[in-house]
Scaffold this motif. Sequence first.
Motif, PDB file in Angstrom:
ATOM      1  N   ARG A   1       0.835  -1.211   0.000  1.00  0.00           N
ATOM      2  CA  ARG A   1       0.000   0.000   0.000  1.00  0.00           C
ATOM      3  C   ARG A   1       0.869   1.260   0.000  1.00  0.00           C
ATOM      4  NH1 ARG A   1      -4.132  -2.601   4.368  1.00  0.00           N
ATOM      5  NH2 ARG A   1      -5.705  -3.398   2.919  1.00  0.00           N
ATOM      6  N   GLU A   2       1.945   1.213   0.763  1.00  0.00           N
ATOM      7  CA  GLU A   2       2.863   2.359   0.801  1.00  0.00           C
ATOM      8  C   GLU A   2       3.530   2.550  -0.558  1.00  0.00           C
ATOM      9  OE1 GLU A   2       5.552   2.117   4.066  1.00  0.00           O
ATOM     10  OE2 GLU A   2       6.844   3.703   3.331  1.00  0.00           O
ATOM     11  N   ARG A   3       3.925   1.436  -1.176  1.00  0.00           N
ATOM     12  CA  ARG A   3       4.563   1.502  -2.492  1.00  0.00           C
ATOM     13  C   ARG A   3       3.570   2.015  -3.540  1.00  0.00           C
ATOM     14  NH1 ARG A   3       6.802  -4.149  -4.116  1.00  0.00           N
ATOM     15  NH2 ARG A   3       7.456  -4.010  -1.945  1.00  0.00           N
ATOM     16  N   ALA A   4       2.324   1.580  -3.445  1.00  0.00           N
ATOM     17  CA  ALA A   4       1.302   1.981  -4.410  1.00  0.00           C
ATOM     18  C   ALA A   4       1.004   3.477  -4.294  1.00  0.00           C
ATOM     19  CB  ALA A   4       0.023   1.177  -4.187  1.00  0.00           C
ATOM     20  N   ALA A   5       0.965   3.982  -3.059  1.00  0.00           N
ATOM     21  CA  ALA A   5       0.710   5.412  -2.874  1.00  0.00           C
ATOM     22  C   ALA A   5       1.822   6.244  -3.508  1.00  0.00           C
ATOM     23  CB  ALA A   5       0.588   5.718  -1.378  1.00  0.00           C
ATOM     24  N   GLY A   6       3.055   5.775  -3.374  1.00  0.00           N
ATOM     25  CA  GLY A   6       4.186   6.480  -3.977  1.00  0.00           C
ATOM     26  C   GLY A   6       4.124   6.463  -5.496  1.00  0.00           C
ATOM     27  N   ARG A   7       3.766   5.309  -6.047  1.00  0.00           N
ATOM     28  CA  ARG A   7       3.667   5.185  -7.508  1.00  0.00           C
ATOM     29  C   ARG A   7       2.530   6.063  -8.045  1.00  0.00           C
ATOM     30  NH1 ARG A   7       5.651   4.901 -12.443  1.00  0.00           N
ATOM     31  NH2 ARG A   7       4.407   3.624 -13.851  1.00  0.00           N
TER      32      ARG A   7
END
Length: 254
Positions: free
Chosen positions: A169-175
Motif C-alpha cells: 500500500r505504501e509503495r502503491a501510494a508512492g507510484r
Amino acid sequence: MSTARLGFFTDTSICIGCKACEVACKEWNHVPEDGLALTGMSYDNTVGLGADTWRHVAFIEQARPDGLRWLMSSDVCKHCTEAACLDVCPTGSLFRTEFGTVVVQEDICNGCGYCIPACPYGVIDQRKEDGRAWKCTMCYDRLQVGAEPACAQTCPTRSIQFGPLDDLRERAAGRLAELQQAGVTDARLYGHDADDGVGGNGAFFLLLDEPEVYGLPPDPVVTTRDLPAMWRHAAMAALALATGAAASFLRAGR
C-alpha cells in the motif's frame, strides 16, 4: 508469532499484456486449458476469470483524440477482507489462511455453489467436469515454503507485485503520486481502501481509468452484509406467528 497479511499490488501502468502470469498460474496450479476462441475483444481470448482462468489479462482498446490507447491489466481474486464467500460456505471448504488469503479446499467442496453469487466480483466459478468451486489460492503451497506466487515471480515488468500488504500500500501510494505528478491525472488506486464495501482487498490495483473500463465494479459491497438483519426479521416474524397460533389455541379451548 503473527504473520503479516500478504497480498498483490498490480500496477497496470506497466503491464505489457504478455500473459506470462496466466501461463505461470496454469502451470503451477495445474489449471486445465480454457479453450482458444476468437472473442473479438482485441487479444483477450479468455474474457474473464473463471474455474479454469485464475489469472485474466484484459486488453482494452480506447480511441482517444491523440490516437489509440491500450489498457492492459492482469485480474485475479481479490482475497477480500470481508469475504462473503466464507460466510455462505456450508462445509468450511473456503477458509482464511494464516497469510490473510482466502482459499478453496477442493477435497471438501460439495459443489453447492453458494459462494458463486456471494462474490461481488464474479471471481469464483464451478468447473463443469466436477461441479466444484475453483479460484486463485495466491499459490498457498508456495507461500507455505516462503516462495512468492508463480504469477508475481514470472511477471517481467513487476506489474504484479507481492509482499506484505502494508508495504504494498505504501509503495502503491508512492507510484500513484509519481504518475499524477507526471500528468497522468486519471490514475487511481482500486481495492486498497479499508473503508470500502468489502473492507479493502488483499489484491488491489493501480488503474489508469474508471474501474468499469476494466470490468470491475465501482463500489463493491460484501453481499452478506444484510444477513444479520434478515435473520432478525425472520425470527421476529416466526415469534409473532407462534404467539398468534398459541393465542388462537387458548381461545379455542375456553
